[in-house]
Structures are given as C-alpha cells and as structure tokens.
Design a protein around this motif. Sequence first.
Motif, PDB file in Angstrom:
ATOM      1  N   TYR A   1       0.776  -1.208   0.022  1.00  0.00           N
ATOM      2  CA  TYR A   1      -0.103   0.016  -0.135  1.00  0.00           C
ATOM      3  C   TYR A   1       0.751   1.356   0.064  1.00  0.00           C
ATOM      4  CZ  TYR A   1      -3.325   3.575   0.897  1.00  0.00           C
ATOM      5  OH  TYR A   1      -4.145   4.503   0.724  1.00  0.00           O
ATOM      6  N   LEU A   2       1.957   1.357   0.869  1.00  0.00           N
ATOM      7  CA  LEU A   2       2.942   2.445   0.732  1.00  0.00           C
ATOM      8  C   LEU A   2       3.356   2.733  -0.744  1.00  0.00           C
ATOM      9  CD1 LEU A   2       4.416   4.442   2.624  1.00  0.00           C
ATOM     10  CD2 LEU A   2       6.027   2.835   3.175  1.00  0.00           C
ATOM     11  N   SER A   3       3.834   1.669  -1.279  1.00  0.00           N
ATOM     12  CA  SER A   3       4.339   2.035  -2.481  1.00  0.00           C
ATOM     13  C   SER A   3       3.266   2.494  -3.554  1.00  0.00           C
ATOM     14  CB  SER A   3       5.074   0.657  -3.207  1.00  0.00           C
ATOM     15  OG  SER A   3       5.788   0.132  -2.218  1.00  0.00           O
ATOM     16  N   GLY A   4       2.290   1.903  -3.254  1.00  0.00           N
ATOM     17  CA  GLY A   4       0.982   2.460  -4.116  1.00  0.00           C
ATOM     18  C   GLY A   4       0.548   3.905  -3.858  1.00  0.00           C
ATOM     19  N   LEU A   5       0.845   4.170  -2.770  1.00  0.00           N
ATOM     20  CA  LEU A   5       0.617   5.574  -2.154  1.00  0.00           C
ATOM     21  C   LEU A   5       1.661   6.528  -2.749  1.00  0.00           C
ATOM     22  CD1 LEU A   5      -1.872   7.176  -0.836  1.00  0.00           C
ATOM     23  CD2 LEU A   5      -0.325   7.130   1.142  1.00  0.00           C
ATOM     24  N   LYS A   6       2.876   6.078  -2.739  1.00  0.00           N
ATOM     25  CA  LYS A   6       4.042   6.852  -3.118  1.00  0.00           C
ATOM     26  C   LYS A   6       3.835   7.163  -4.656  1.00  0.00           C
ATOM     27  CE  LYS A   6       7.658   6.045   0.279  1.00  0.00           C
ATOM     28  NZ  LYS A   6       8.470   4.846   0.826  1.00  0.00           N
ATOM     29  N   GLU A   7       3.429   6.239  -5.303  1.00  0.00           N
ATOM     30  CA  GLU A   7       3.281   6.433  -6.865  1.00  0.00           C
ATOM     31  C   GLU A   7       1.897   7.420  -7.027  1.00  0.00           C
ATOM     32  OE1 GLU A   7       2.116   3.280 -10.187  1.00  0.00           O
ATOM     33  OE2 GLU A   7       3.586   2.473  -8.678  1.00  0.00           O
ATOM     34  N   ALA A   8       1.174   7.379  -6.259  1.00  0.00           N
ATOM     35  CA  ALA A   8      -0.141   8.090  -6.422  1.00  0.00           C
ATOM     36  C   ALA A   8       0.303   9.603  -6.018  1.00  0.00           C
ATOM     37  CB  ALA A   8      -1.054   7.849  -5.538  1.00  0.00           C
ATOM     38  N   ALA A   9       1.261   9.953  -5.018  1.00  0.00           N
ATOM     39  CA  ALA A   9       1.560  11.090  -4.601  1.00  0.00           C
ATOM     40  C   ALA A   9       2.473  11.579  -5.567  1.00  0.00           C
ATOM     41  CB  ALA A   9       2.391  11.031  -3.343  1.00  0.00           C
ATOM     42  N   HIS A  10       3.286  10.838  -6.453  1.00  0.00           N
ATOM     43  CA  HIS A  10       4.085  11.249  -7.576  1.00  0.00           C
ATOM     44  C   HIS A  10       3.274  11.739  -8.638  1.00  0.00           C
ATOM     45  CE1 HIS A  10       7.917  11.278  -9.790  1.00  0.00           C
ATOM     46  NE2 HIS A  10       7.303  10.795 -10.878  1.00  0.00           N
ATOM     47  N   VAL A  11       2.317  11.372  -9.032  1.00  0.00           N
ATOM     48  CA  VAL A  11       1.420  11.816 -10.203  1.00  0.00           C
ATOM     49  C   VAL A  11       0.458  12.879  -9.714  1.00  0.00           C
ATOM     50  CG1 VAL A  11       1.895   9.738 -11.547  1.00  0.00           C
ATOM     51  CG2 VAL A  11      -0.216   9.861 -10.103  1.00  0.00           C
TER      52      VAL A  11
ATOM     53  N   PHE B   1     -11.027   0.220   1.278  1.00  0.00           N
ATOM     54  CA  PHE B   1      -9.804   0.085   2.522  1.00  0.00           C
ATOM     55  C   PHE B   1      -9.094   1.253   2.471  1.00  0.00           C
ATOM     56  CE2 PHE B   1      -6.762  -3.324   4.413  1.00  0.00           C
ATOM     57  CZ  PHE B   1      -7.269  -3.164   5.624  1.00  0.00           C
ATOM     58  N   CYS B   2      -9.107   1.962   3.597  1.00  0.00           N
ATOM     59  CA  CYS B   2      -8.692   3.444   3.360  1.00  0.00           C
ATOM     60  C   CYS B   2      -7.236   3.600   3.536  1.00  0.00           C
ATOM     61  CB  CYS B   2      -9.275   4.047   4.992  1.00  0.00           C
ATOM     62  SG  CYS B   2      -8.513   3.375   6.218  1.00  0.00           S
ATOM     63  N   LEU B   3      -6.821   4.945   3.457  1.00  0.00           N
ATOM     64  CA  LEU B   3      -5.493   5.185   3.830  1.00  0.00           C
ATOM     65  C   LEU B   3      -4.549   4.438   4.966  1.00  0.00           C
ATOM     66  CD1 LEU B   3      -5.776   9.130   3.368  1.00  0.00           C
ATOM     67  CD2 LEU B   3      -3.996   7.749   2.347  1.00  0.00           C
ATOM     68  N   SER B   4      -5.394   4.219   5.799  1.00  0.00           N
ATOM     69  CA  SER B   4      -4.762   3.197   6.926  1.00  0.00           C
ATOM     70  C   SER B   4      -5.374   1.839   6.503  1.00  0.00           C
ATOM     71  CB  SER B   4      -5.277   3.623   8.136  1.00  0.00           C
ATOM     72  OG  SER B   4      -4.702   5.026   8.565  1.00  0.00           O
ATOM     73  N   SER B   5      -4.589   1.158   5.442  1.00  0.00           N
ATOM     74  CA  SER B   5      -4.978  -0.225   5.142  1.00  0.00           C
ATOM     75  C   SER B   5      -4.235  -0.996   5.790  1.00  0.00           C
ATOM     76  CB  SER B   5      -4.701  -0.466   3.529  1.00  0.00           C
ATOM     77  OG  SER B   5      -5.549   0.192   2.625  1.00  0.00           O
ATOM     78  N   ARG B   6      -4.906  -1.406   7.117  1.00  0.00           N
ATOM     79  CA  ARG B   6      -4.055  -1.918   8.096  1.00  0.00           C
ATOM     80  C   ARG B   6      -4.321  -3.498   7.772  1.00  0.00           C
ATOM     81  NH1 ARG B   6      -6.443   2.248  12.175  1.00  0.00           N
ATOM     82  NH2 ARG B   6      -8.121   1.790  10.701  1.00  0.00           N
ATOM     83  N   ARG B   7      -3.233  -4.421   7.743  1.00  0.00           N
ATOM     84  CA  ARG B   7      -3.353  -5.836   7.953  1.00  0.00           C
ATOM     85  C   ARG B   7      -1.967  -6.437   8.242  1.00  0.00           C
ATOM     86  NH1 ARG B   7      -1.459  -5.853   2.435  1.00  0.00           N
ATOM     87  NH2 ARG B   7      -2.708  -4.780   1.148  1.00  0.00           N
ATOM     88  N   ALA B   8      -1.835  -7.485   8.982  1.00  0.00           N
ATOM     89  CA  ALA B   8      -0.874  -8.150   9.263  1.00  0.00           C
ATOM     90  C   ALA B   8      -1.145  -9.416   9.444  1.00  0.00           C
ATOM     91  CB  ALA B   8      -0.321  -7.488  10.644  1.00  0.00           C
ATOM     92  N   VAL B   9       0.020 -10.283   9.059  1.00  0.00           N
ATOM     93  CA  VAL B   9      -0.247 -11.794   8.723  1.00  0.00           C
ATOM     94  C   VAL B   9       0.924 -12.755   9.554  1.00  0.00           C
ATOM     95  CG1 VAL B   9      -0.930 -13.610   7.102  1.00  0.00           C
ATOM     96  CG2 VAL B   9      -1.449 -11.236   6.454  1.00  0.00           C
ATOM     97  N   ALA B  10       0.553 -13.846  10.043  1.00  0.00           N
ATOM     98  CA  ALA B  10       1.615 -14.808  10.536  1.00  0.00           C
ATOM     99  C   ALA B  10       1.299 -16.067  10.220  1.00  0.00           C
ATOM    100  CB  ALA B  10       1.971 -14.502  11.935  1.00  0.00           C
TER     101      ALA B  10
ATOM    102  N   VAL C   1      -2.113  -4.523  -3.086  1.00  0.00           N
ATOM    103  CA  VAL C   1      -1.735  -3.656  -4.532  1.00  0.00           C
ATOM    104  C   VAL C   1      -0.993  -4.284  -5.482  1.00  0.00           C
ATOM    105  CG1 VAL C   1      -1.065  -1.310  -4.977  1.00  0.00           C
ATOM    106  CG2 VAL C   1      -2.301  -1.822  -2.915  1.00  0.00           C
ATOM    107  N   GLY C   2      -1.566  -4.307  -6.664  1.00  0.00           N
ATOM    108  CA  GLY C   2      -0.879  -5.103  -7.742  1.00  0.00           C
ATOM    109  C   GLY C   2      -1.276  -6.355  -8.056  1.00  0.00           C
TER     110      GLY C   2
END
Lengths: 224, 319
Positions: free
Chosen positions: B26-36, B273-282, B215-216
């Motif tokens: 999600y972070l990479s996706g948002l950075k890309e969005a911020a770039h454009v 799923f918002c700007l805080s797309s929170r998920r964690a897995v183990a 994302v992706g």
Amino acid sequence: MGTAKPREIRLSTTPTPEALAELKLGDVVYLDGLIYTAREGVYMRALEGNANIPMELPRDSATNFHCSPAARINPDGSFEMGAVTATASFRFAKWLPDWFAKSGAKLIIGKGGMTSKDYKEYFVPNGAIYLSTVGYGTGALLGRGIEKVEAVHWNEELGLAQAMWVIKCNKMGPFIVASDMNGDCLFERENAKIAKNLKRVYEGTRPATLKRFGETDDKSDELI
Amino acid sequence: MISIDLIQKTAEILMDKAAIEIPDDYLSGLKEAAHVEDGDLSSFVLQAMLENYEAAKEDRRAMCGDTGTPRWYVKMGNETQVEGGPIALEAALRRATANATNGVPLRPNRVHPLWRTDHNNNVGIGAPEIEYGYEPGGEWIDLITVHKGGLFGTDYRMLFPSDGIQGIKRFYLDSLVAFGKRGLACQPAIIGIGLGGCKDTCMVLGKRAACLRTVGDRNSDPKIAELELELKELGNSIGMGAMGFVGKSMVIDTHIEVGYCHTGGMQMSVHAFCLSSRRAVARVFADGRVEYRTDPEWFTDYQRRETVEWELPNQEKSA
C-alpha cells in the motif's frame, strides 16, 4: 506533485477574533493550548441531560475536537495517548447551536466539515471556524502534538471513546481551514469544481434497472 | 499440534503491527499516487500521510486514532490441529484483541448497537469477527488481522444481468463519488468489489477483495483482471483526490472477487480499504516457527474453486 504549498499558521486554542478573521480556506493550522474532545456522548449528557460541564469554557479552551483517541488510563491514574484522529462532524450538527451557546467554542475540529448552511447559521454568528483534520488519519502526527493529557471527564458514564479528554497541545497539526467568516465551505468549493467533470466520467454507464426509494441521479448532490 | 500460547502471543504482535506499520504494497502504491498527483491540496494531504506513516513507526504509535474494528481471518492447512481445539483458538484471539487494545493502545471502538455498552477492549457480542478458510495439505495456521475503518465507503446493490458492465461501472462510480466527497471514504483506497453470491456473501467477497489482496495483485481470471485495471483507471479519472479535493488519486487498486449467484441476479458490493489499510499476517507452524508477512495470500485456486471435487494440481498431472 502539486507545487503550491499551503500557508502555515500557528493558532491558539483560545483564539482572538482577529486571528480567526485572518484564516482563509485551505490554510494549514497548528494549534497551541488546551483542547477538549466532545462528540455525541458529551453533547447528549451536557445538553439533553443538563450535566454540568466539568471545565470552565471557553476560558480554559475554545476548541472542541470531534475525536476519540486511541488511549488508555493506567492503574496509577496517568494516561497513555497514542494516536488521535477525528470522526465525521456532519452528524453532530443538530447539537451545535446549543453547544456554541453553552461552550463559547471558537474552533470546531473534525472530519469532513459541515455544510455552508451550518456555517452561516451556527458558526458565523458565534465567530467560529471549522478546522478539518488531514488525510484522513494523520493520527500519529497529531499524537506528537500532545504535550500532556490533562484530564479525562465522564469516562465512567460514557466510556473511553466518548469521554471528554482534555489535551494540552504544542504545535498540534496539521489541520486545514475548512470554513471562513463568510460561512464559505472548502469542501463545497472543491465539489463544485469536480462536478464539472462528472458528466464525462459517467459516459458509457447506465442507471440500475431496479431503483431505490429516495434515490437522486444528480451526482453533484451530497449525502450529508 | 500448534501451541495455543504461541498463537495468542503471535496474535498480540500482529495487532500491534497492523495498527502501527502500513503494509509495503500500500505504501508503494501511495507513493506512486503522490508522484502523479498534481492537485495542490491533494498533494499536501498525501505528503502528510506519508510523514504520518513514518511518525507511527518511529514512535510505535497507532497510525490513525480510529484504529478500526479489529477482526480475524484464520486459515489452516488440512492436517492442522490446534492445542485445545477451536474453542481455545477463539478465546486466544479474543484475549489478544483485548490485551492489544489496552497495550498499543487502540481505540476501544466496539460498543453494543443499542445500549452503547463499551467494554473498552474491542471485544463483545460478535466482536472481533473470526472467519475461517482451509487449504489442502499442510500443518500450519495463518493468523490474519485486519483493522478496517468503519462508517463510510461501503454499499450494496442488486443488479441484474441486463445491467451489464455498464451498470457495474455506474454503481462503482456512484459509490466513489458519493463517499469520496469530503473524503468520507478516507481515500485513496483499495477498492474491493464483490460480484454475485447471495446478498451476505456478496458483501463478504467485496470486503475480502479489499482487505485480503495486496496492491498490484490481479484476479486469476484474465478478463476480470482486465476489468480491475479498467475500473482502477475509471476511479482515478473522476477528478477527485484525497479528502475530496480536486485531484487524481482516488484508487490505489481495484480488486474484484466473484461468486456464483442466482440465475436472475448480479449482486454487487463496493468496499473501500482506507489510507490506513491495516493488515498483518503470520503463519504459525507445529514446530514453533512463526513467519510474519503482510500478504494474506487468501485467494488461492482452492478458495476460487468451481468444481465439485478438488484435486491437487500435481495429482491432475499424474492422472
């Protein structure tokens, strides 16, 4: 990346009328002083239950945050507050006229703003401004602006999420100015710009065969 | 046999990670969005969010004050046995949710719908939700926690085959435009779309499409994958960005999941799923190993199977 950076302003949580008149839609604000959280639980208890507000308002603070923090009360009575983020304000509009009268609030902070009708009817006559949180969800940044949690009131009656938290802020922000002394609304201004494009975006789509009661097909309309 | 203490300990770590660490995809996706992004206010918002994720990790504090409604997705290999059985497992996840609410701290968001009773620990009737999935083979358990924000950005509609792709696009746009105004959906978001099933399963599919795919990631059906990309682009062409300001970034990705439905219908749900797309897995193994990740890897071929019997791919080859 957009290039024009918004103007940044430091503001007291008991602001002067002059300082408030200076604010323009889209300005970025950082706050210093005491703020308190109040949402439906506090409004119902103070306004419908006529409970005495456990603070001297607006002397202590003229800033009402529509917020429930991520926080705990430690066994020794101290507080741990991590992140703070606003909740959507539009649903509190019905309590605001009485709340302004009782609290003398000058700044209302929340998520998503209110309507220009609310601003003109309730905010402007009370010399008050609406500040929106940013994101949404800059909870960690806002958390860094907490100098100290001064108190929590009505926790037993309302629970941690609805209680009235009193927070001392030091450069807490960012917030965005979403109303002004004319009662203009930043979000409505943006909506109007976006609405011009909507007809083109909807080309090649079709309305659902099965309708719903109360449905509007005016895409410039809002749900709030 | 998988240790119940290890499950609870791992679940508590996951609660902490989900609330604090934005997943890399999600972070990479948002950075890309911020770039454009070229809207001035929208750009400012995205930049503030990127700073916020850093602040959360540095301070080990929740990224958003609304820490959502924590829930669990649990998946097990066919040979898995949990110490104490499913009752012990559910108790461990409820304990982990309560302990982490107090520990991180999270916001105690869960209250009784009528009496507004708040146990101050995010546990109550039906809370946290615990949903299950199974995979052929293996002795492991995947613990997935999702902390999705709660009030806006989700909708359901009964469409019909005659509504077609044009009707799907219409309802998709309606949901984004309606909840995107004033940023109520906390966009840019991962949009999950459920198509088909029954009303309840349609909602479940859409929510899982938003929360359990990264994302992706693309649907394994190439035509659905194509539609996902088309809808992503459509969402970003509205002219709306973060907080409903003029901009280009509404959608970080769009995911579609389908289920077989009534022959007359084409149910559709939309989830954000918002700007805080929170998920964690183990993944916890019987030998005590724990592997942490952020991709739930929920939608396997087995989860999307459409035949009566299931045969492992290698068995198919040898047959």
